[in-house]
Design an enzyme around this catalytic site. Structure first.
Site, short mmCIF file in Angstrom:
data_model
loop_
_atom_site.label_atom_id
_atom_site.label_comp_id
_atom_site.label_asym_id
_atom_site.label_seq_id
_atom_site.Cartn_x
_atom_site.Cartn_y
_atom_site.Cartn_z
CD GLU A 90 -3.12 -1.24 1.99
OE1 GLU A 90 -3.21 -0.34 2.85
OE2 GLU A 90 -3.98 -2.12 1.84
CD GLU B 16 -2.84 -6.28 4.07
OE1 GLU B 16 -3.74 -5.47 4.39
OE2 GLU B 16 -1.65 -6.11 4.34
#
Ligand code: NAG
Ligand code: NAG
Length: 308
Positions: free
Chosen positions: A120, A226
């Protein structure tokens, strides 16, 4: 549109749905009190996970000497791993590369299914697209120089980042990509959580976009990097949480996407009760969820039935 038919059309073009997607778990490197896991701790983690999977994912090589401790544990436990390199500042990145150069030649790469450079990073704007692509290329050359040029390299980011033209340079240099998607952080009510994750937006959209960029390149790997649902803590918008909702997310979203042949890393293996409270995209502080994303308790007990 409200649409399993949409997913059907989309995923049927992604190869046959005959093979069930891989199940792996995201694994923390520390105990609740912040101390680092040892080789033996990782072996205990793997023993708890073994009935369900033989694959985990980590985020850094040098923090907590994770690579040094986990590589021998992988060998003894016969586990596989998706390694992670933290690329966001020069000195940390240099320490990650140094750990890689020191320990990979000692153990080889048979247990390694790939390496993500950052998690991220683009979502948080820690690096620009070009800087991240450059870091990915740097790791590729380092690995090639070690004689491990066959190891797949890429990154992990949020689904809404990996559907934008601006990130094409990162997609182009990646041999694997992990897409993160949390219906909880999108404030979805339990009744809509799996639908949001599987069908409408998150995974379907990003997979389609990434494949449009990668074209016919063979050997490219796509994963959910995730996803998960907290078993307790505060609600975020319409997303409420308790144990039965988390168990239902497992059945509908995680088992559901694997049945489409998509590989999934679940966030996360074990509860991390030491984590501070989280702040949403919209700046809302959400109490009590961060320590409860584990599918297993901190004592390594499964919280609910994991059979798909
Ligand atoms: C993949 O390659 C085939 C054969 O060369 C070609 O017909 C097809 O259009 C290509 N598809 C994509 C998405 O590039
Ligand atoms: C969990 O929350 C749902 C939705 O609010 C509720 O229907 C259910 O009874 C709760 N289950 C438990 C075990 O608290």
């Amino acid at each position: 549109m409200r649409a399993s038919t949409f997913a059907l059309a989309l995923f049927s073009s992604l190869g046959s749905a005959s093979a069930v997607g891989l199940l792996g778990f995201c694994l923390g490197a520390t105990h609740a009190d912040g101390t680092c896991k040892s080789q033996n701790d990782f072996e205990l983690d793997f023993a708890a996970l073994k009935p369900y999977t033989n694959t985990v994912r980590i985020y850094s090589l040098s923090d907590c000497n994770t690579l040094q401790n986990i590589l021998p544990a992988l060998k003894t436990s016969e586990f596989k791993i998706l390694l992670g390199i933290w690329p966001t500042d020069d000195s940390h990145f240099a320490a990650e590369i140094a750990a890689m150069k020191k320990y990979l030649p000692m153990y080889g790469v048979n247990n390694i299914i790939g390496i993500t450079i950052g998690s991220e990073v683009l979502y948080r704007k820690d690096l620009t697209v070009d800087a991240l692509a450059a870091r990915i290329n740097t790791v590729k050359s380092s690995l090639a120089a070690l004689g491990f040029g066959g190891v797949k390299i890429g990154t992990a980011d949020s689904w809404n980042i990996l559907i934008t033209d601006a990130v094409r340079p990162v997609i182009e240099v990646s041999d694997l990509l992990l897409v993160n998607a949390f219906s909880y952080w999108q404030g979805e009510a339990p009744a809509d959580m799996a639908h949001s994750f599987v069908d409408v937006s998150d995974i379907a959209q990003s997979k389609t976009f990434i494949e449009s960029v990668k074209g016919n390149s063979t050997g490219f790997d796509f994963y959910v990097g995730e996803t998960g649902w907290p078993s307790e803590g505060a609600a975020f918008q319409s997303a409420t949480c308790n144990l039965s909702i988390a168990a239902s997310y497992w059945q509908t979203a995680i088992c559901g996407i694997r049945k489409w042949g998509i590989n999934v890393f679940v966030f996360e293996a074990f509860d991390e009760p030491g984590k501070p409270s989280a702040t949403s995209d919209t700046g809302v502080q959400v109490e009590g969820v961060e320590g409860h994303w584990g599918v297993f308790t901190v004592d390594r007990k499964a919280k609910y039935n994991l059979t798909c």
